[in-house]
Scaffold this motif. Structure first.
Motif, short mmCIF file in Angstrom:
data_model
loop_
_atom_site.label_atom_id
_atom_site.label_comp_id
_atom_site.label_asym_id
_atom_site.label_seq_id
_atom_site.Cartn_x
_atom_site.Cartn_y
_atom_site.Cartn_z
N THR A 80 6.90 9.18 1.91
CA THR A 80 5.53 9.45 2.36
C THR A 80 4.60 9.54 1.16
O THR A 80 3.49 9.01 1.18
CB THR A 80 5.48 10.75 3.18
N SER A 81 5.04 10.18 0.10
CA SER A 81 4.24 10.29 -1.11
C SER A 81 3.98 8.91 -1.72
O SER A 81 2.86 8.63 -2.15
CB SER A 81 4.94 11.20 -2.11
N ASP A 109 3.95 6.08 -0.07
CA ASP A 109 3.02 5.39 0.83
C ASP A 109 1.59 5.86 0.61
O ASP A 109 0.66 5.06 0.60
CB ASP A 109 3.43 5.63 2.30
N GLU A 110 1.40 7.16 0.44
CA GLU A 110 0.06 7.70 0.20
C GLU A 110 -0.51 7.19 -1.12
O GLU A 110 -1.70 6.86 -1.19
CB GLU A 110 0.09 9.22 0.22
N LYS A 111 0.30 7.12 -2.14
CA LYS A 111 -0.16 6.60 -3.43
C LYS A 111 -0.55 5.13 -3.30
O LYS A 111 -1.56 4.69 -3.85
CB LYS A 111 0.93 6.77 -4.50
N MET A 130 -1.52 3.58 -0.54
CA MET A 130 -2.75 3.49 0.25
C MET A 130 -3.97 3.91 -0.58
O MET A 130 -5.04 3.33 -0.45
CB MET A 130 -2.64 4.34 1.52
N HIS A 131 -3.80 4.88 -1.44
CA HIS A 131 -4.89 5.29 -2.32
C HIS A 131 -5.24 4.15 -3.29
O HIS A 131 -6.43 3.89 -3.54
CB HIS A 131 -4.50 6.56 -3.09
#
Length: 150
Positions: free
Chosen positions: A11-12, A14-16, A18-19
């Motif tokens: 998840t981390s 994926d968030e990076k 997407m950022h």
């Protein structure tokens, strides 16, 4: 427990990712904005040159024939301004404003109709433009009435 840590790491990641994508979108939007400003300034210069040339060098009575070209140049600038508004609106809200896109499309089709040479187009082309105006107008009405309720 390992499964939970693995999910958290994924998840981390994926968030990076997407950022990173969001940052690239913002950068591309800023570059597009700068290019659109350049296009608008060039179009204004082109319009000014064309107007000066037509007003001071065209023989008397010929100005009426170039009036449609002038309208076309004005509408080109207006369309470019609307596109710039779309881009800057996206930068501000990170949402594509569908209403603004439809308005821009309506202006573009209206420009096409204004500068249309009726002797060079077929009836099918005119019907197509009419259908496009109708579809865009209905779309605009739907979007406006939906936005008014919210």
């Amino acid at each position: 427990m390992r499964k939970l840590f693995k999910q958290v790491r994924e998840t981390s990641k994926d968030e990076k990712f997407m950022h990173l994508i969001e940052n690239i979108e913002v950068l591309v939007s800023k570059v597009l904005s700068l290019f659109m400003v350049l296009v608008i300034l060039t179009a204004i210069g082109d319009l000014g040159f064309f107007l000066f040339k037509e007003l001071f060098t065209a023989p008397y009575g010929k100005f009426n024939t170039t009036l449609y070209k002038i309208f076309g140049l004005f509408l080109n600038i207006l369309i470019a301004l609307e596109i710039l508004e779309n881009i800057t609106g996206y930068l501000k809200k990170h949402v594509l404003q569908v209403e603004l896109v439809i308005v821009t499309s309506l202006i573009a089709v209206a420009r096409k109709i204004i500068i249309l040479d009726l002797e060079k187009v077929s009836g099918v082309d005119i019907i197509g433009l009419g259908v496009a105006i109708l579809a865009l107008s209905i779309s605009y009405w739907i979007i406006r009435s939906t936005n008014a309720r919210h």
